[in-house]
Design a protein around this motif. Structure first.
Motif, short mmCIF file in Angstrom:
data_model
loop_
_atom_site.label_atom_id
_atom_site.label_comp_id
_atom_site.label_asym_id
_atom_site.label_seq_id
_atom_site.Cartn_x
_atom_site.Cartn_y
_atom_site.Cartn_z
N ASP A 167 0.85 -1.20 0.00
CA ASP A 167 0.00 0.00 0.00
C ASP A 167 0.88 1.25 0.00
O ASP A 167 1.95 1.28 0.61
CB ASP A 167 -0.90 -0.01 1.24
CG ASP A 167 -1.91 1.12 1.22
OD1 ASP A 167 -2.32 1.53 0.12
OD2 ASP A 167 -2.29 1.59 2.32
N SER A 186 -3.15 1.60 -4.11
CA SER A 186 -3.62 2.85 -3.52
C SER A 186 -4.97 3.25 -4.09
O SER A 186 -5.29 2.90 -5.23
CB SER A 186 -2.62 3.98 -3.78
OG SER A 186 -3.11 5.20 -3.23
N GLY A 187 -5.74 3.95 -3.27
CA GLY A 187 -7.01 4.48 -3.74
C GLY A 187 -6.95 5.97 -3.94
O GLY A 187 -7.93 6.59 -4.37
N HIS A 188 -5.81 6.59 -3.64
CA HIS A 188 -5.71 8.05 -3.70
C HIS A 188 -4.46 8.53 -4.42
O HIS A 188 -4.25 9.74 -4.56
CB HIS A 188 -5.71 8.64 -2.29
CG HIS A 188 -6.82 8.13 -1.42
ND1 HIS A 188 -8.13 8.52 -1.58
CD2 HIS A 188 -6.82 7.24 -0.40
CE1 HIS A 188 -8.89 7.90 -0.69
NE2 HIS A 188 -8.13 7.11 0.04
N GLU A 234 -5.13 0.13 -8.54
CA GLU A 234 -5.95 1.18 -7.94
C GLU A 234 -7.11 0.57 -7.15
O GLU A 234 -7.80 -0.32 -7.63
CB GLU A 234 -6.49 2.10 -9.05
CG GLU A 234 -7.24 3.30 -8.53
CD GLU A 234 -7.70 4.23 -9.63
OE1 GLU A 234 -8.28 5.28 -9.32
OE2 GLU A 234 -7.47 3.90 -10.82
N LYS A 235 -7.28 1.02 -5.91
CA LYS A 235 -8.39 0.55 -5.09
C LYS A 235 -9.68 1.26 -5.51
O LYS A 235 -9.64 2.43 -5.88
CB LYS A 235 -8.11 0.83 -3.61
CG LYS A 235 -6.90 0.09 -3.05
CD LYS A 235 -6.69 0.50 -1.59
CE LYS A 235 -5.46 -0.17 -0.99
NZ LYS A 235 -5.24 0.25 0.40
N PRO A 236 -10.83 0.60 -5.38
CA PRO A 236 -11.00 -0.80 -4.98
C PRO A 236 -10.46 -1.75 -6.05
O PRO A 236 -10.67 -1.53 -7.24
CB PRO A 236 -12.51 -0.95 -4.80
CG PRO A 236 -13.10 0.11 -5.69
CD PRO A 236 -12.13 1.25 -5.67
#
Length: 225
Positions: free
Chosen positions: A52, A81-83, A102-104
């Motif tokens: 992460d 990461s999601g951001h 990229e999350k989700p």
């Protein structure tokens, strides 16, 4: 299978990735921060790391750079990461990360990224076995470019399954569905993740369906053993 280290400060993400990867037959170790990741990296020497980017103590890019400078980046690392921005993803790739998720994170992208990472870590030469067809090609052999298809009996325990049609539609449908899922469980070695992917069902729905049909969930794993 492989030893995979999952580093993420979110408990839900760690549990989800652990469940999926365990179901695929991998050994999974979990770390919730950079300090635990350093310890796990030195102890278990993972074949692949899912890392992460945003973590409270040391972020993933900094840890990746630390491993790279210290000569410890000996395994493929997939960043998550999601951001994160595009610049962050590019920076991580330049440092040595193999991929960025990229999350989700979708199941399909996760499995493809892990498969590609492990292929890079343990490259194997492809083995292709071609079975020449007889002179008088069958129709289906001709449609596959002149290669004989395997016998039906080789396609799994349900390859020669027959069904009794003189019964109510509901009963006949349940009988077919049970054989259908038993075939895929045996083919995928009991992996619920792969069966869900192949059949297009959510895992929760799949579990419920198999229980309703009375499918023996241990049968596929026994067949693969």
């Amino acid at each position: 299978m492989a030893n995979i280290l999952v580093v993420d400060d979110e408990l839900g993400i760690r549990d989800l990735l652990s469940e999926i990867l365990n179901d695929e037959g991998h050994n999974v170790e979990l770390a919730e921060n950079a300090a635990q990741a350093r310890t796990a990296r030195g102890r278990s020497r993972p074949d692949l790391v899912l890392l992460d980017i945003w973590m409270p103590d040391t972020d993933g890019v900094t840890l990746l750079k630390e491993w790279s400078i210290g000569g410890l980046l000996t395994m493929p690392v997939i960043m998550m990461s999601g951001h994160a921005t595009i610049d962050t993803a590019v920076e991580a790739t330049k440092i040595g990360a193999q991929a960025f998720l990229e999350k989700p994170i979708t199941l399909q992208k996760l499995l493809k990224a892990v498969e590609a990472g492990l292929a890079r870590s343990h490259p194997r030469k492809p083995v292709v076995a071609l079975v020449p067809a007889p002179a008088d090609l069958a129709v289906d052999a001709a449609m596959t470019g002149g290669l004989a298809l395997p016998a039906v009996a080789d396609q799994g325990p349900q390859g020669c399954q027959s069904f009794e049609l003189d019964k109510p539609l509901r009963d006949a449908r349940d009988e077919f569905e049970k054989s259908y899922f038993e075939f895929h469980l045996a083919k995928e070695g009991g992996s619920m993740t792969r069966v869900a992917e192949k059949t297009g069902l959510e895992r929760t729905h799949l579990y419920r369906k198999l229980k309703q049909l009375g499918v023996d969930l241990s049968r596929g794993k026994r067949s693969a053993a």
